[in-house]
Write a protein that holds these residues in place. Structure first.
Motif, PDB file in Angstrom:
ATOM      1  N   THR A 159      -4.047  24.407 -24.226  1.00  0.00           N
ATOM      2  CA  THR A 159      -4.266  24.248 -25.550  1.00  0.00           C
ATOM      3  C   THR A 159      -4.685  25.446 -26.126  1.00  0.00           C
ATOM      4  OG1 THR A 159      -4.279  21.893 -25.257  1.00  0.00           O
ATOM      5  CG2 THR A 159      -5.061  23.070 -27.256  1.00  0.00           C
ATOM      6  N   GLU A 160      -5.782  26.230 -25.303  1.00  0.00           N
ATOM      7  CA  GLU A 160      -6.645  27.487 -25.828  1.00  0.00           C
ATOM      8  C   GLU A 160      -5.512  28.534 -25.853  1.00  0.00           C
ATOM      9  OE1 GLU A 160     -10.738  29.387 -24.692  1.00  0.00           O
ATOM     10  OE2 GLU A 160     -10.399  27.109 -24.272  1.00  0.00           O
ATOM     11  N   ASP A 216      -2.752  28.072 -28.479  1.00  0.00           N
ATOM     12  CA  ASP A 216      -3.393  28.459 -29.798  1.00  0.00           C
ATOM     13  C   ASP A 216      -3.435  29.956 -30.054  1.00  0.00           C
ATOM     14  OD1 ASP A 216      -3.228  25.750 -30.247  1.00  0.00           O
ATOM     15  OD2 ASP A 216      -5.476  25.490 -30.010  1.00  0.00           O
TER      16      ASP A 216
END
Length: 153
Positions: A79-80, A83
């Motif tokens: 996810t990081e 993003d």
């Protein structure tokens, strides 16, 4: 140079095509990922982001959900990274993949680099004080002498 010797080492002659970067959520590993991303962009290489999930000895965790925890870390890292990739996609055009391997950090990164046919490996400097004495994953990768290794502080 004889004709036999002229083609023995081709890999790396025109820059890396696959750059493996090890991430574990630490600040130094995220700096390494950012550095490797820039390198991949400049070289038009594939950035292979690798998380090594620790493997506990059988029974060591006595049923504790260790695998679930490391799965959560891997999901959080994906996810990081997604993003971060989304934020900079207009600036950095980088092809990247996320891979998870199991094992200790050193052997996991060796397996990843071999399996992904890495031309270069990027890791963050160890943030653990004991590694200055025992030897960090980065030092062990350099000593393996199989790929150029960049250590990002």
């Amino acid at each position: 140079m004889s004709e036999d010797q002229s083609h023995q080492f081709e890999r790396g002659t025109d820059g890396p095509k696959v750059i493996v970067v090890g991430v574990d959520g630490s600040d130094s590993s995220l700096r390494a990922a950012a550095y490797a991303g820039g390198l991949a962009r400049r070289q038009r290489a594939l950035l292979a982001v690798v998380y090594i999930q620790p493997v506990m000895a059988a029974g060591a965790a006595l049923g504790a959900p260790v695998a679930e925890t490391t799965d959560e870390i891997a999901e959080g890292l994906i996810t990081e990274i997604r993003d971060a990739a989304e934020r900079v996609k207009d600036i950095f055009d980088v092809r990247w993949e996320f891979h998870t391997f199991r094992g200790d950090p050193y052997s996991g990164l060796v397996t990843a680099a071999d399996d992904l046919k890495a031309d270069a490996v990027v890791v963050g400097a160890s943030e653990q004080a004991g590694h200055r004495i025992v030897g960090s994953v980065a030092v062990r990768l350099v000593k393996a002498g199989r790929w150029p290794v960049t250590v990002v502080p």
